[in-house]
Design an enzyme around this catalytic site. Structure first.
Site, short mmCIF file in Angstrom:
data_model
loop_
_atom_site.label_atom_id
_atom_site.label_comp_id
_atom_site.label_asym_id
_atom_site.label_seq_id
_atom_site.Cartn_x
_atom_site.Cartn_y
_atom_site.Cartn_z
N ASN A 9 0.87 -1.18 0.00
CA ASN A 9 0.00 0.00 0.00
C ASN A 9 0.90 1.22 0.00
O ASN A 9 1.48 1.57 1.03
CB ASN A 9 -0.90 -0.02 1.25
CG ASN A 9 -1.69 1.27 1.40
OD1 ASN A 9 -1.74 2.09 0.48
ND2 ASN A 9 -2.31 1.45 2.55
N LYS A 11 0.14 4.26 -0.25
CA LYS A 11 -0.46 5.48 0.34
C LYS A 11 -0.19 6.67 -0.60
O LYS A 11 -0.17 6.48 -1.81
CB LYS A 11 0.06 5.70 1.77
CG LYS A 11 -0.12 4.42 2.61
CD LYS A 11 0.11 4.60 4.08
CE LYS A 11 -0.10 3.26 4.78
NZ LYS A 11 0.00 3.36 6.24
N HIS A 94 -9.49 1.63 4.87
CA HIS A 94 -8.21 1.78 5.59
C HIS A 94 -8.42 2.73 6.78
O HIS A 94 -9.17 3.69 6.68
CB HIS A 94 -7.13 2.31 4.65
CG HIS A 94 -5.76 2.20 5.23
ND1 HIS A 94 -5.29 3.10 6.16
CD2 HIS A 94 -4.79 1.27 5.06
CE1 HIS A 94 -4.06 2.73 6.52
NE2 HIS A 94 -3.74 1.63 5.87
N GLU A 96 -6.70 5.05 7.88
CA GLU A 96 -6.42 6.46 7.59
C GLU A 96 -7.63 7.13 6.93
O GLU A 96 -7.91 8.30 7.16
CB GLU A 96 -5.16 6.56 6.70
CG GLU A 96 -3.91 6.24 7.51
CD GLU A 96 -2.78 5.63 6.71
OE1 GLU A 96 -2.81 5.68 5.47
OE2 GLU A 96 -1.86 5.07 7.35
N GLU A 166 -5.41 -4.62 10.54
CA GLU A 166 -4.36 -3.62 10.74
C GLU A 166 -4.61 -2.88 12.06
O GLU A 166 -5.39 -1.92 12.09
CB GLU A 166 -4.36 -2.60 9.59
CG GLU A 166 -4.08 -3.21 8.24
CD GLU A 166 -3.46 -2.21 7.28
OE1 GLU A 166 -2.44 -2.54 6.69
OE2 GLU A 166 -3.98 -1.07 7.16
N GLY A 172 2.76 2.36 10.75
CA GLY A 172 3.74 3.44 10.59
C GLY A 172 4.46 3.78 11.88
O GLY A 172 5.14 4.80 11.96
N SER A 212 3.56 -2.09 10.23
CA SER A 212 5.01 -2.20 10.39
C SER A 212 5.56 -3.57 10.01
O SER A 212 6.53 -4.06 10.60
CB SER A 212 5.44 -1.82 11.82
OG SER A 212 5.07 -0.48 12.09
P1 13P Z 1 3.14 0.41 7.56
O1 13P Z 1 3.60 -0.90 6.97
O2 13P Z 1 3.90 1.59 7.05
O3 13P Z 1 3.05 0.33 9.05
O4 13P Z 1 1.64 0.63 7.03
C1 13P Z 1 0.72 -0.38 7.18
C2 13P Z 1 -0.51 -0.02 6.43
O5 13P Z 1 -1.23 0.88 6.81
C3 13P Z 1 -0.78 -0.77 5.21
O6 13P Z 1 -2.07 -0.49 4.72
#
Ligand code: 13P
Length: 254
Positions: A9, A11, A94, A96, A166, A172, A212
């Site tokens: 992903n 982002k 997601h 976010e 997640e 992150g 992560s």
């Molecule tokens: P990270 O791997 O950067 O922690 O992000 C995970 C994520 O949100 C994947 O959709």
């Protein structure tokens, strides 16, 4: 036996030029039997990546869709528009998007239905914030999300959905759920699928872990019975670490 899916992903990262440079480095990866590889890119890079990955083992997907078929929704992209790009996957819900764009479970449910109608595989994200886990409410929180997000989705469609667990506190942050915590939640979600649908659906559905995940911890996560892959943010942005994750996935096929 379920395939392992390694889905990057991206982002809101990379220009198209940067995406194409990445594609050049990774397009030779051979996924191997029972491993699926995908990059979930910003909308503007999808066309270029589809071309770059045309003869490769890497599938392309999007990160969001609007639930309405068309209309006055400035800045949004419909499932029809994604279908025209011939993408394989699209992330839905997601954390976010739930947090910054106030997406509700009703929105997520409508987005799933819009994608399924076009034959695009949704990757449905669920997960709890830190304070909920701290209070011991994580199973209830995720259970409610799964029930609301899948409301009204028939058994014929559940095989076309991927779920990603997640935990928000692990995204992150460099803080990963332990393999045991992640496996426990993925197993819990699989149990909900069995209750809502049947044991065949539960056995078949791919459930990923995200938060992560990186080459250093992927093998122990993927070794777990209920974890069928990773939804990977930061570690999917560098070609060498994506290549390494693909290699670890091939060794982790159960
Ligand atoms: P990270 O791997 O950067 O922690 O992000 C995970 C994520 O949100 C994947 O959709």
């Amino acid at each position: 036996m379920r395939d392992i899916l390694i889905a990057g992903n991206w982002k809101m990262n990379k220009t198209t030029a940067e995406a194409l440079a990445f594609a050049e480095e990774v397009k030779g990866i051979e996924a191997g039997d029972n491993v699926d590889l995908a990059i979930l890119a910003p909308f503007t890079q999808i066309g270029a990546l589809k071309d770059a990955f045309e003869d490769s083992d890497i599938l392309v997907g999007a990160q969001n869709v609007h639930q309405m078929p068309s209309g006055a929704y400035t800045g949004e992209i419909s499932a029809d528009m994604l279908d025209e790009l011939d993408i394989h996957y699209c992330i839905v819900g997601h954390s976010e998007r739930r947090e910054y764009f106030k997406e509700t479970d009703a929105d997520v449910n409508a987005k799933l239905k819009a994608l399924l109608a076009k034959g695009i595989t949704p990757i449905l994200c669920v997960g709890e914030p830190l304070n909920v886990r701290g209070m011991g409410g994580h199973l209830t929180h995720v259970g409610v999300q799964v029930h609301l997000d899948l409301a009204g989705i028939p058994i014929t469609d559940i095989k076309n959905i991927v779920i990603a667990y997640e935990p928000i506190w692990a995204i992150g942050t460099g803080k990963t759920a332990t393999p045991e915590e992640a496996d426990m939640m993925c197993g819990f979600i699989r149990g909900i699928i069995e209750g809502l649908y049947d044991d065949v659906s539960a056995e078949r559905i791919q459930i990923l872990y995200g938060g992560s995940m990186k080459p250093e911890n992927a093998a122990e996560l993927l070794a777990k019975e209920n974890i069928d892959g990773g939804l990977i943010g930061g570690a999917s942005l560098k070609a060498d670490s994506f290549i390494e994750l693909a290699r670890i996935a091939a060794e982790s096929v159960k």
